[in-house]
Design a protein around this motif. Sequence first.
Motif, PDB file in Angstrom:
ATOM      1  N   SER A   4     -13.888  37.135  67.467  1.00 17.48           N
ATOM      2  CA  SER A   4     -13.513  35.784  67.054  1.00 17.48           C
ATOM      3  C   SER A   4     -12.279  35.700  66.169  1.00 17.48           C
ATOM      4  CB  SER A   4     -14.662  35.138  66.269  1.00 17.48           C
ATOM      5  OG  SER A   4     -15.836  35.095  67.033  1.00 17.48           O
ATOM      6  N   LEU A   5     -11.972  36.769  65.448  1.00 18.58           N
ATOM      7  CA  LEU A   5     -10.919  36.681  64.434  1.00 18.58           C
ATOM      8  C   LEU A   5     -10.084  37.966  64.370  1.00 18.58           C
ATOM      9  CD1 LEU A   5     -13.068  35.131  61.557  1.00 18.58           C
ATOM     10  CD2 LEU A   5     -10.997  34.082  62.466  1.00 18.58           C
ATOM     11  N   ILE A  26     -16.237  33.122  58.549  1.00 20.26           N
ATOM     12  CA  ILE A  26     -17.251  32.377  59.320  1.00 20.26           C
ATOM     13  C   ILE A  26     -16.815  32.411  60.779  1.00 20.26           C
ATOM     14  CG2 ILE A  26     -16.083  30.186  58.784  1.00 20.26           C
ATOM     15  CD1 ILE A  26     -18.824  28.776  59.018  1.00 20.26           C
ATOM     16  N   VAL A  76     -18.405  31.768  65.083  1.00 19.52           N
ATOM     17  CA  VAL A  76     -19.465  31.517  66.063  1.00 19.52           C
ATOM     18  C   VAL A  76     -18.966  32.076  67.397  1.00 19.52           C
ATOM     19  CG1 VAL A  76     -20.736  29.694  67.285  1.00 19.52           C
ATOM     20  CG2 VAL A  76     -20.259  29.447  64.834  1.00 19.52           C
ATOM     21  N   ARG A 103     -19.196  24.479  69.179  1.00 20.89           N
ATOM     22  CA  ARG A 103     -19.207  23.017  69.394  1.00 20.89           C
ATOM     23  C   ARG A 103     -20.605  22.440  69.614  1.00 20.89           C
ATOM     24  NH1 ARG A 103     -14.127  20.271  69.958  1.00 20.89           N
ATOM     25  NH2 ARG A 103     -14.647  18.495  68.662  1.00 20.89           N
ATOM     26  N   ILE A 104     -21.616  23.186  69.129  1.00 22.23           N
ATOM     27  CA  ILE A 104     -22.959  22.596  69.207  1.00 22.23           C
ATOM     28  C   ILE A 104     -23.589  22.514  67.808  1.00 22.23           C
ATOM     29  CG2 ILE A 104     -23.456  23.161  71.628  1.00 22.23           C
ATOM     30  CD1 ILE A 104     -25.083  25.605  70.609  1.00 22.23           C
ATOM     31  N   GLY A 105     -22.743  22.640  66.802  1.00 22.69           N
ATOM     32  CA  GLY A 105     -23.234  22.406  65.446  1.00 22.69           C
ATOM     33  C   GLY A 105     -23.590  23.651  64.642  1.00 22.69           C
ATOM     34  N   ILE A 106     -23.368  24.843  65.219  1.00 20.56           N
ATOM     35  CA  ILE A 106     -23.756  26.067  64.500  1.00 20.56           C
ATOM     36  C   ILE A 106     -22.843  26.306  63.283  1.00 20.56           C
ATOM     37  CG2 ILE A 106     -24.031  28.579  64.675  1.00 20.56           C
ATOM     38  CD1 ILE A 106     -24.863  28.162  67.609  1.00 20.56           C
ATOM     39  N   GLY A 107     -21.533  26.164  63.496  1.00 23.56           N
ATOM     40  CA  GLY A 107     -20.596  26.330  62.380  1.00 23.56           C
ATOM     41  C   GLY A 107     -20.926  25.352  61.256  1.00 23.56           C
ATOM     42  N   GLU A 160      -9.747  30.601  52.649  1.00 23.77           N
ATOM     43  CA  GLU A 160      -8.393  30.633  53.218  1.00 23.77           C
ATOM     44  C   GLU A 160      -8.517  30.359  54.707  1.00 23.77           C
ATOM     45  OE1 GLU A 160      -9.575  33.515  51.693  1.00 23.77           O
ATOM     46  OE2 GLU A 160      -8.503  33.467  49.775  1.00 23.77           O
ATOM     47  N   ALA A 196     -11.030  24.969  62.753  1.00 25.17           N
ATOM     48  CA  ALA A 196     -11.663  25.334  61.482  1.00 25.17           C
ATOM     49  C   ALA A 196     -11.300  24.323  60.385  1.00 25.17           C
ATOM     50  CB  ALA A 196     -11.252  26.755  61.078  1.00 25.17           C
TER      51      ALA A 196
END
Length: 184
Positions: free
Chosen positions: A25-26, A108, A110, A116-120, A143, A151
Amino acid sequence: MPLKFKVRKAREEDIPDVMKINMESLPENYWYGFYKHLLDNWGEAFLVAEINGELVGYAMSRVEDQGDPVLLGYESEIEEGGGESLMRKLFKALRMTELKPVGHLVSIAVRPPYRRIGIGSKLLEETIKVMREFYKAESIYLEVRISNAPAIKLYEKFGFKKARIVKGYYADGEDAYIMVRKLR
Ligand SMILES: CC(C)(COP(=O)(O)OP(=O)(O)OC[C@H]1O[C@@H](n2cnc3c(N)ncnc32)[C@H](O)[C@@H]1OP(=O)(O)O)[C@@H](O)C(=O)NCCC(=O)NCCS
């Protein structure tokens, strides 16, 4: 039917999966010991999201003693603008000596298929709650790449404000916003 997810505190055996989610993811990746250090010291704020027992997201933070008025949420370098008066500088310098616990959301993420289903949102909401209620933090900051619109949108939804730009913060030279939310 919407996917059902659960947010809970992380355990040590979750770290390899958290590392995988982070890697996919990052670009900011960390070594095992870094995760372990956060878990050992600020475990209440190391959260994972799971769906049917599979880890699909995480949020990890630490608590720092901070005297910087921007990180404490007292002032912003972005929205105020303009020069600083001598009085203001003095006031700032005095407050600098007063250290208070501040939450720092370190990372953070997901997994892409579950975004896009509310987990974040749930991970962030719980992080804010733990920082306010358990760690008694004055504020929470993070940051974020100035190009990371999803984000930034998520953080703004939860009351974070852009408070500072850190030039060349990331390894590839991109600037970061520091975003802060006051908790008291
Ligand atoms: C940022 C991230 C954690 C959001 O997780 P998520 O589970 O998708 O977030 P949510 O479903 O709770 O979305 C909450 C809100 O954030 C905003 N948002 C999330 N993804 C977005 C996107 N792709 N575009 C625009 N807004 C977005 C929306 O306002 C959204 O609310 P809405 O769906 O009601 O419009 C996720 O996109 C991610 O893992 N990104 C890669 C890692 C990363 O950039 N982490 C942050 C580093 S600072």
